[in-house]
Design an enzyme around this catalytic site. Sequence first.
Site, mmCIF file in Angstrom:
data_model
loop_
_atom_site.group_PDB
_atom_site.id
_atom_site.type_symbol
_atom_site.label_atom_id
_atom_site.label_comp_id
_atom_site.label_asym_id
_atom_site.label_seq_id
_atom_site.Cartn_x
_atom_site.Cartn_y
_atom_site.Cartn_z
ATOM 1 N N HIS A 1 3.160 46.044 24.126
ATOM 2 C CA HIS A 1 3.766 44.998 23.377
ATOM 3 C C HIS A 1 4.565 46.017 22.740
ATOM 4 O O HIS A 1 5.076 45.402 21.888
ATOM 5 C CB HIS A 1 3.324 43.409 23.262
ATOM 6 C CG HIS A 1 2.696 42.524 24.461
ATOM 7 N ND1 HIS A 1 1.766 42.980 24.593
ATOM 8 C CD2 HIS A 1 3.214 42.259 25.285
ATOM 9 C CE1 HIS A 1 1.583 42.335 25.805
ATOM 10 N NE2 HIS A 1 2.155 41.985 26.318
ATOM 11 N N ARG B 1 24.076 32.160 29.573
ATOM 12 C CA ARG B 1 23.511 32.894 28.703
ATOM 13 C C ARG B 1 24.014 33.993 27.500
ATOM 14 O O ARG B 1 23.874 34.941 26.772
ATOM 15 C CB ARG B 1 22.488 33.938 29.272
ATOM 16 C CG ARG B 1 21.519 33.232 30.065
ATOM 17 C CD ARG B 1 20.448 34.783 30.115
ATOM 18 N NE ARG B 1 21.548 34.904 31.352
ATOM 19 C CZ ARG B 1 21.129 36.304 31.928
ATOM 20 N NH1 ARG B 1 19.529 36.966 31.704
ATOM 21 N NH2 ARG B 1 21.456 37.052 33.473
ATOM 22 N N ASP C 1 -2.846 39.580 39.861
ATOM 23 C CA ASP C 1 -2.250 39.760 39.290
ATOM 24 C C ASP C 1 -3.215 37.889 38.300
ATOM 25 O O ASP C 1 -1.677 36.951 38.980
ATOM 26 C CB ASP C 1 -1.351 40.175 38.706
ATOM 27 C CG ASP C 1 -1.094 41.301 38.409
ATOM 28 O OD1 ASP C 1 -2.125 41.905 37.622
ATOM 29 O OD2 ASP C 1 -0.394 41.910 38.362
ATOM 30 N N TRP D 1 5.121 30.046 37.129
ATOM 31 C CA TRP D 1 6.199 30.114 36.279
ATOM 32 C C TRP D 1 7.019 30.136 37.694
ATOM 33 O O TRP D 1 8.369 30.186 37.940
ATOM 34 C CB TRP D 1 6.078 31.990 36.162
ATOM 35 C CG TRP D 1 4.999 32.411 35.289
ATOM 36 C CD1 TRP D 1 4.666 31.450 34.040
ATOM 37 C CD2 TRP D 1 4.660 33.326 34.691
ATOM 38 N NE1 TRP D 1 3.947 32.254 33.373
ATOM 39 C CE2 TRP D 1 3.468 33.253 33.883
ATOM 40 C CE3 TRP D 1 4.747 34.649 35.461
ATOM 41 C CZ2 TRP D 1 3.312 34.597 32.736
ATOM 42 C CZ3 TRP D 1 4.314 36.264 34.717
ATOM 43 C CH2 TRP D 1 3.593 35.701 33.692
HETATM 44 N N1 GLN Z 1 1.515 43.822 38.071
HETATM 45 C C1 GLN Z 1 2.195 43.453 36.890
HETATM 46 C C2 GLN Z 1 2.963 44.241 36.186
HETATM 47 O O1 GLN Z 1 2.147 45.154 36.282
HETATM 48 C C3 GLN Z 1 1.331 42.425 35.626
HETATM 49 C C4 GLN Z 1 2.212 42.298 34.984
HETATM 50 C C5 GLN Z 1 1.870 41.012 33.643
HETATM 51 O O2 GLN Z 1 0.615 41.298 33.536
HETATM 52 N N2 GLN Z 1 2.456 40.265 33.629
HETATM 53 O O3 GLN Z 1 4.082 44.536 35.544
#
Ligand code: GLN
Length: 816
Positions: free
Chosen positions: A756, A62, A662, A624
């Site tokens: 974000h 990297r 999730d 992923w």
């Molecule tokens: N539970 C995870 C977090 O809060 C969800 C992350 C995600 O949705 N990418 O980090």
Amino acid sequence: MRHLSFPQSTPGASRGSRPHRRGRQGPLILPVLSPVKEKIIMSNTAFPAATIVGYPRVGRFRELKKAQEAFWKGKATLQELQDTAADVQRTYFERVTAAGLKADNYSIPATFSYYDQVLDVVRLFTLVPERLAEAKDARGLLDLPGYFALARGTETLPPLEMTKWFDTNYHYLVPEIGAGTEIKLNLEAIDEQLEVAKQAGVKVRPQIVGPLTLLLGAKAEQGSAEDFSPVDRLDEFVAAYAQVLEQLAERGVEWVQLDEPGLTVDRADNAKVAELAERTYRALAAAEKRPQILVTSPYGSLRENLPALLGTGIEALHLDLVHGVYSKAELESVSAAGVHLVAGVVNGRNVWRADVRAALKTLEALPGASEGAVSVASSTSLQHVPHDLALEDPAEVPVDGLAFADQKVAEIALLARGLAEGEAAVEPELKAADEALARFAADPRKHNDEIRARAAAVTAEDFDRPTIDVRRAAQADLNLPKLPTTTIGSFPQTAEIRRRRAEARAGKISAEELNGFLRDEIASVIKLQEELGLDVLVHGEAERNDMVQYFAENFDGFATTRHGWVQSYGSRCTRPSILFGDVKRHGEGLRGEAFTVPWSSHAQSLSDKPVKGMLTGPVTILAWSFVRDDQPRRETANQVALALADEIADLEEAGIRIIQVDEPALRELLPLRRDEQPQYLDWSVNSFRLATSGVKDSTQIHTHLCYSEFNEIIDSINALNADVTSIEAARSHMELLADIPETFVSGLGPGVWDIHSPRVPSQEEIESLLKAAIGYGTIADLWVNPDCGLKTRDYEETKQSLRHLVDATKAIRASL
Ligand code: GLN
Ligand code: ZN
């Protein structure tokens, strides 16, 4: 023509401050169409027998990421960044020539990018929307700092939007093109690469995203007329590309690669696109002075775009023979048209060792193969796989079954040799590969009879829960207020948390010390949430490095790598886990051992409010990771689901009443081809249900989705059968709620804080979002939460934002 856009959507662009501007090199503004008398095609070199469509760009360790980030922070000069970039390219040339590509025949694409291949074209043509005009330099072009400004934003400029590159985990920057966006050529990035290659004695093939992929993947500049689409300007762009080709020919370049993955996507108007493809490449092939043209079509099938391209006069065409579906007649049409076929037979998107013997048979059967009209290539750019398997410890990864980029290059070179000289000439190598694959196939970790029997025994009941009314009644004793407030799971991952985890990994502190530290961390996260007055708490996920890798590390059947980094966007890389075997939790017996329960129970013991158990769902774990391809994905997904079901049962047993699973990647894996979508949605939704349906009615199941627009699959989200669903929504101002059907029965937490960006939303702003959500009226059970986890935020922003979130909720509750 407005529906001519990719169906995929957008994660948050990362913002950063704009690096200090430094001195620039001399201007390079090219003249508009210089008059050329005769048609010249640079054609001394035939297309090479072996090639790749692209290669990882961040460096084996990297190096590029580190140099970029140092430059952005003002800790490295532009020159230092460029030096690292040159080093990374030189190492690339060395690695691929060592693996069998030739330096002197255009086998090696100039694949390097300082950030993103689409942004490279934005720089090449200076495609800067009016609102970001400030990013241009004194020459009116994008220098490297200006290029980074578009990618990352600055204090005064927002970045370009980012979106998924086809159905991969890579994200590109979306060009914004208006009716008046000026096209101004700037070849300095290409020249820089040509120069590095020349110094290294390599004849590289410039690799440029093609005009259709550029325009179909762009969005109309803000304020454009309703019916304007960037493709409306195709002819002007074709003329600009023709100028680029001419410039390359001037520089003595004999082959150029134009990437057109955009032609493999199903669109509402496929026939129209095919017409445009034909027009485009006819015009480019007719350019007066140019290199020979290779068009690539990774990720899928060209369908009607194949005949469209064949008669245009391009010299070579790459087909993805792994993900694309081509009939014998289609393949024959390529050689019949006299177009050189570049056969993408080595999978550029996974890490499995190729069955080279079978691939050689496929190649030999291709029309034109015996006449030398076929070359061997990767199916896609190798940017989707890590650099080199040799960097890994064979005790940790199943090397017999694997091939990373360098190993894939060697496979391609071997196949090219086999194709030219016959199978017998490469028999020793084929035999060695057969043996490695046989060892891998016999690896006991791939076949655990107990796991298989359990997965085979699931019945329809294992996917079902009673209706939502029954569940709601059973969950009433959770005593939640109206508009319950919660967060998505992670709390800020401070430098200290990351340092302690790294120290434990390196053996500098003991497992107990780390454990103690993390338990204290949980205690402080719980205390903070109580002080803030949140209703449903989380433990904060401080023990997790990554939401998928953490599960991979606690499940059998997965390997994790040391250097297996893959670029996600810009300087962001992930290290996907490798799912190669049968899956269950680590530890004794079929059920193995609980691993999230100790953290969740500790957190729950510190509060009277419910604390959510927190798991990553089966679809996201698959999305992923690199996933085994020796069995149907549905089977693999169900094994993962059953391992999660075990963890959920143990959480329930430990008294955890709310469990969140999730699935941020649910939308991401949706196939590009519409006819493949129903099957995907079926296995993915079912695996989630298999993981979550074994619970008591009184246990509340949450799910969380982000990074995408979900409207298209809202029915599938409903079919997940969760009790509460949180979805990213703040940036789109709750727009997605407009499409929530009456049949959507799950509780819904549309995000009210865009995590974000480092911005703290005000109480009023959150109130207005909540009012908007209530205004849609269709939601029976509304929750209040941020868009996503808070691990990238810092504590100051987090506290302020959550305070506003709680206060806004109280104000709205009072007004109801
Ligand atoms: N539970 C995870 C977090 O809060 C969800 C992350 C995600 O949705 N990418 O980090
Ligand atoms: Zn999220």
